[in-house]
Scaffold this motif. Sequence first.
Motif, PDB file in Angstrom:
ATOM      1  N   CYS A   1     -56.993  26.872  88.461  1.00 30.22           N
ATOM      2  CA  CYS A   1     -55.977  27.487  87.605  1.00 30.22           C
ATOM      3  C   CYS A   1     -54.573  27.065  88.048  1.00 30.22           C
ATOM      4  CB  CYS A   1     -56.122  29.004  87.653  1.00 30.22           C
ATOM      5  SG  CYS A   1     -54.858  29.933  86.763  1.00 30.22           S
TER       6      CYS A   1
ATOM      7  N   ALA B   1     -60.372  24.933  84.098  1.00 30.11           N
ATOM      8  CA  ALA B   1     -59.039  25.529  83.935  1.00 30.11           C
ATOM      9  C   ALA B   1     -58.249  24.712  82.922  1.00 30.11           C
ATOM     10  CB  ALA B   1     -58.307  25.573  85.272  1.00 30.11           C
TER      11      ALA B   1
ATOM     12  N   ASP C   1     -59.042  30.173  82.017  1.00 31.91           N
ATOM     13  CA  ASP C   1     -60.079  29.792  82.976  1.00 31.91           C
ATOM     14  C   ASP C   1     -61.466  30.133  82.419  1.00 31.91           C
ATOM     15  OD1 ASP C   1     -58.498  28.846  85.189  1.00 31.91           O
ATOM     16  OD2 ASP C   1     -57.907  30.916  85.549  1.00 31.91           O
TER      17      ASP C   1
END
Length: 249
Positions: free
Chosen positions: A79, A120, A134
């Motif tokens: 992320c 991500a 995500d």
Amino acid sequence: MGPDSRSTRIRMLVAEQAARRAARVGVVDVCTAAVAALPISGAGLSAMSRTGPSHPLCSTDDISEQLEELQLTLGEGPCVDAFLHGSAVLTPDLLTHDLQDRGMVFAEAALEAGARAVFALPLQMGAISPGVLDLYARVPVRLSAEELADALAFADLATLVLLDDARIDEAGGSRRAPAEDLGAYRAEIDQASGILTVQLGVGIEEAFVRLRAHAYAQGRRLADVAADVVARRIRFSPDTEPDQADDET
């Protein structure tokens, strides 16, 4: 499938989720629709900024919630990479050596939480990048070209929904529960970081790093530690180790 027809189909899937809730479309509907449409186990979305901490907005299950919290607390993971580099980070198997080189602590924690694959996808509109979507799976998964295109379409729609929420807030309109939760979440973490600048004699960024390090060392959610700092239940001192803080109770 052309981009227009794909976008229309994704919008319909998300609208169906919102209709089940009898509510306006929100980012939670994007996450829920993505789980139903893709070979994944769960999804989460965090608002992100280069000038402050990320803030989880929604998650579809306990594991996705843990993944969002882990990346917030650790400051690393797919992320974070996706946000910083502005490109998708696709990890079909968290046991791969490459990811562990870039985020070994996150990879180990995510595996322990029950995730095996993580994807991500940055939310982007021009120069604006408000967050990251995500996706995770409990088993190794490789997204096909069509599945990846769908995942990116979900991210595009999430961007529009998130920015629309921001415009509603700025115009003084009604706010939905996720936005209200986000405001409280951000305010408490910001307030706790401000308190630590006084207790530790450091800048706001270092104060947040210390807050995050303590949360990770204690195995606690960042928001919970922030609440304790604000309520004066714990106090930091300049020589406090990350896994320690004075209990004021």
